[in-house]
Design a protein around this motif. Sequence first.
Motif, short mmCIF file in Angstrom:
data_model
loop_
_atom_site.label_atom_id
_atom_site.label_comp_id
_atom_site.label_asym_id
_atom_site.label_seq_id
_atom_site.Cartn_x
_atom_site.Cartn_y
_atom_site.Cartn_z
N ASN A 70 0.84 -1.19 0.00
CA ASN A 70 0.00 0.00 0.00
C ASN A 70 0.88 1.24 0.00
O ASN A 70 2.05 1.18 -0.35
CB ASN A 70 -0.97 -0.03 1.19
N THR A 73 5.32 5.15 3.40
CA THR A 73 5.28 5.50 4.83
C THR A 73 6.28 6.61 5.16
O THR A 73 6.74 6.72 6.30
CB THR A 73 5.57 4.27 5.69
N TYR A 87 4.31 -1.23 7.48
CA TYR A 87 3.52 -1.08 6.26
C TYR A 87 2.12 -0.59 6.63
O TYR A 87 1.67 -0.77 7.75
CB TYR A 87 3.42 -2.40 5.51
N VAL A 88 1.44 -0.01 5.64
CA VAL A 88 0.05 0.41 5.81
C VAL A 88 -0.86 -0.71 5.33
O VAL A 88 -0.65 -1.29 4.26
CB VAL A 88 -0.24 1.69 5.02
N PRO A 96 -7.04 2.92 7.30
CA PRO A 96 -5.65 2.44 7.28
C PRO A 96 -5.09 2.25 8.69
O PRO A 96 -5.36 3.04 9.59
CB PRO A 96 -4.92 3.57 6.55
N HIS A 97 -4.33 1.19 8.85
CA HIS A 97 -3.62 0.90 10.09
C HIS A 97 -2.18 0.58 9.74
O HIS A 97 -1.85 0.36 8.56
CB HIS A 97 -4.25 -0.29 10.82
N LEU A 98 -1.33 0.52 10.74
CA LEU A 98 0.07 0.14 10.53
C LEU A 98 0.29 -1.29 11.01
O LEU A 98 -0.27 -1.70 12.02
CB LEU A 98 1.01 1.09 11.27
N PHE A 148 -5.29 2.76 13.77
CA PHE A 148 -5.49 4.13 13.30
C PHE A 148 -5.85 5.07 14.45
O PHE A 148 -5.32 6.19 14.54
CB PHE A 148 -6.60 4.14 12.24
N GLN A 156 -2.84 10.61 10.98
CA GLN A 156 -4.15 10.14 10.52
C GLN A 156 -4.59 10.89 9.26
O GLN A 156 -5.07 10.29 8.29
CB GLN A 156 -5.19 10.32 11.62
N MET A 159 -2.54 9.86 6.17
CA MET A 159 -2.89 8.50 5.73
C MET A 159 -4.20 8.49 4.97
O MET A 159 -4.32 7.86 3.91
CB MET A 159 -2.94 7.56 6.94
N ILE A 163 -4.66 7.47 1.07
CA ILE A 163 -5.51 6.33 0.74
C ILE A 163 -6.63 6.71 -0.22
O ILE A 163 -7.01 5.93 -1.10
CB ILE A 163 -6.12 5.71 2.03
N LYS A 171 4.09 1.47 -2.09
CA LYS A 171 5.18 1.87 -1.20
C LYS A 171 6.56 2.01 -1.82
O LYS A 171 7.27 2.97 -1.55
CB LYS A 171 5.27 0.87 -0.03
#
Length: 355
Positions: A70, A73, A87-88, A96-98, A148, A156, A159, A163, A171
């Motif tokens: 994705n 970063t 990574y996302v 999105p989260h890490l 997130f 936030q 991201m 997205i 990436k």
Amino acid sequence: MKKHLITMLMSAIVAVAIGQNMPVKLDIDASRKIATASKLFNGANIEDINNQTNGGVFSQLLHGEAFEENIETDFLNLDRADYSKIYVMLDERRIPHLITQPDVYSRLNWNNLTEKYDFHSEDIYNAGKFHQPHIISGYRFTSRFLVFDSLPGNIQKIMLERINGNEQISKFWSKLTTGDPRYDYKLIRDGKAYMGRQTQSVEFVEGSGEVGLTNHGLYRMGIHFEAGKPYDGVLRVKADKPTILYISLRDEQGKVLAEKPYQLKGNDTYEKVLFELTPGREALEGCFGLSLKEPGRIELGFAFLQPGEWGRANGYPLRKTFADALKKQGITVMRYNGSMVDVGVDTYNYRWKKC
């Protein structure tokens, strides 16, 4: 080899004897030959950790060749050593989260490849805790995920913009624009990817100049191009109308070392584009470029770049410098470890691929 076998046997015998408090007596007749180990029986184990294959002996010079990762970063300001550790990932709501990569052998249940998300939010928020938190460039992971909700507001915001905006770029790739074009980059998950889950689209909407992507090799460290030596590769790319795609090799400043136009049929299928480029001068930290120079749109499914036969072992997709180094050590056989195909976060990448 014989000495190693005798040593191992002696160690085993001593261990058993010590465990049973028995006296130990070994009789060794060094003059008696019981077997001969072939000179060819000198090998090593290899698996895709620490870039032994991708970024190592494998001839592929690009990183992120299937556009599966994705967004970039860079906004996390990670230390260079930590760049590949975070990574996302998206949940089913496109939030999105890490995710952290250090413990890649933890089993995870991925959803089907045809889905548009990576993990279900329930699995993310209920992920098992680490015994000790993992601190990566100042980010504290108590589990595989840094959700997130726990991230600072400015991160936030970035991201969500990445997205959902017009700069959705996988990436390990970078935006390439010149002149004054209007552009649109999208990461597409429609179940029609060439491989895996995701496709990278690049659209030159209007204006003048150039719109495309560059790839700087393993972890963006740059690709070494040797002057006057050919590099070849293959692309899988789709367009819905006849389109001219420019493929290039560039130096550290993005200046073109070699470039050729390739005519796409534009029949809305993944066309196989074979190419060869010869840089006019050397670049120690160069990059690979794909671009449009007039309005149009392409979808990228796979990219591969390697040295010509001059830089490969017997024409195979193996880097000659690495193969020569192994041969110099007396290595004659390699065992490819198979356990990684069964565990880890990227096991789906080891299914049979089209190219």
